[in-house]
Design a protein around this motif. Structure first.
Motif, PDB file in Angstrom:
ATOM      1  N   GLN A  65      35.131  43.888  32.753  1.00 49.67           N
ATOM      2  CA  GLN A  65      35.684  42.657  33.317  1.00 49.67           C
ATOM      3  C   GLN A  65      35.665  42.759  34.833  1.00 49.67           C
ATOM      4  OE1 GLN A  65      39.649  41.485  32.129  1.00 49.67           O
ATOM      5  NE2 GLN A  65      39.290  39.408  32.811  1.00 49.67           N
ATOM      6  N   CYS A  66      35.103  41.736  35.485  1.00 46.10           N
ATOM      7  CA  CYS A  66      35.028  41.693  36.941  1.00 46.10           C
ATOM      8  C   CYS A  66      36.423  41.453  37.515  1.00 46.10           C
ATOM      9  CB  CYS A  66      34.071  40.588  37.376  1.00 46.10           C
ATOM     10  SG  CYS A  66      33.934  40.432  39.170  1.00 46.10           S
ATOM     11  N   SER A  67      36.801  42.266  38.504  1.00 47.44           N
ATOM     12  CA  SER A  67      38.116  42.101  39.123  1.00 47.44           C
ATOM     13  C   SER A  67      38.134  40.952  40.128  1.00 47.44           C
ATOM     14  CB  SER A  67      38.554  43.400  39.803  1.00 47.44           C
ATOM     15  OG  SER A  67      37.636  43.757  40.809  1.00 47.44           O
ATOM     16  N   CYS A  68      36.949  40.433  40.480  1.00 47.48           N
ATOM     17  CA  CYS A  68      36.883  39.318  41.431  1.00 47.48           C
ATOM     18  C   CYS A  68      36.985  37.966  40.721  1.00 47.48           C
ATOM     19  CB  CYS A  68      35.586  39.378  42.235  1.00 47.48           C
ATOM     20  SG  CYS A  68      35.457  40.834  43.274  1.00 47.48           S
ATOM     21  N   CYS A  69      36.119  37.740  39.712  1.00 52.19           N
ATOM     22  CA  CYS A  69      36.080  36.422  39.053  1.00 52.19           C
ATOM     23  C   CYS A  69      36.545  36.472  37.598  1.00 52.19           C
ATOM     24  CB  CYS A  69      34.675  35.833  39.131  1.00 52.19           C
ATOM     25  SG  CYS A  69      33.468  36.664  38.069  1.00 52.19           S
ATOM     26  N   HIS A  70      36.867  37.672  37.099  1.00 52.24           N
ATOM     27  CA  HIS A  70      37.391  37.899  35.743  1.00 52.24           C
ATOM     28  C   HIS A  70      36.372  37.636  34.627  1.00 52.24           C
ATOM     29  CE1 HIS A  70      41.183  38.559  37.692  1.00 52.24           C
ATOM     30  NE2 HIS A  70      41.108  37.364  38.255  1.00 52.24           N
ATOM     31  N   THR A  71      35.088  37.488  34.962  1.00 57.67           N
ATOM     32  CA  THR A  71      34.049  37.356  33.948  1.00 57.67           C
ATOM     33  C   THR A  71      33.955  38.666  33.176  1.00 57.67           C
ATOM     34  OG1 THR A  71      32.759  35.803  35.263  1.00 57.67           O
ATOM     35  CG2 THR A  71      31.545  37.025  33.577  1.00 57.67           C
ATOM     36  N   VAL A  72      33.837  38.588  31.855  1.00 57.27           N
ATOM     37  CA  VAL A  72      33.617  39.775  31.037  1.00 57.27           C
ATOM     38  C   VAL A  72      32.108  39.936  30.865  1.00 57.27           C
ATOM     39  CG1 VAL A  72      33.995  40.867  28.797  1.00 57.27           C
ATOM     40  CG2 VAL A  72      35.831  39.528  29.861  1.00 57.27           C
ATOM     41  N   ASN A  73      31.584  41.049  31.380  1.00 55.63           N
ATOM     42  CA  ASN A  73      30.150  41.328  31.362  1.00 55.63           C
ATOM     43  C   ASN A  73      29.829  42.323  30.261  1.00 55.63           C
ATOM     44  OD1 ASN A  73      29.039  40.177  34.141  1.00 55.63           O
ATOM     45  ND2 ASN A  73      31.071  41.027  34.507  1.00 55.63           N
TER      46      ASN A  73
END
Length: 125
Positions: A65-73
């Motif tokens: 999970q991106c800590s900037c935009c919260h997208t789960v990659n």
């Protein structure tokens, strides 16, 4: 021994250098304290699909999970990723092995890949 390692700040995403043996690093820019992975922990990196930020994670994770935009990659193992040069700007692109096309994040050109396109797929090892 003077050996240094690096990690990405969990606050502002700047690259931080730290001495071997440190357990945490305080960022000089944003003052966020980032924990250092245990010695011998193998790290991997990927580019967030939401905001294109470089993310570092512990190898073997299935998602990040991106800590900037919260997208789960989705985290791919190296043998599931291939590379091709953009058909327009020649930027080296990374994509899921077996995909039919990949869109360049720099110039937005869509490069066809796969057996029918003639583009060379290079699996990473």
């Amino acid at each position: 021994s003077g050996a240094q390692s690096q990690l990405v700040c969990s606050g502002c995403r700047n690259l931080l250098m730290y001495p071997a043996g440190a357990t945490s690093v305080c960022c000089a820019v944003c003052s966020t304290v980032t924990a250092v992975p245990a010695p011998g922990t193998e790290m991997a990196q990927l580019v967030c699909g939401g905001c294109h930020t470089l993310l570092m994670y512990i190898r073997g994770a299935t998602s990040v999970q991106c800590s900037c935009c919260h997208t789960v990659n989705l985290a791919m193992e190296a043998n599931q990723v291939a590379h091709v040069n953009c058909g327009s700007c020649r930027m080296l692109l990374m994509y899921q092995y077996g995909a039919r096309s990949v869109k360049c994040a720099v110039c937005s050109f869509v490069t066809s890949v796969g057996a029918s396109s003639g583009a060379e797929q290079k699996p990473s090892n």
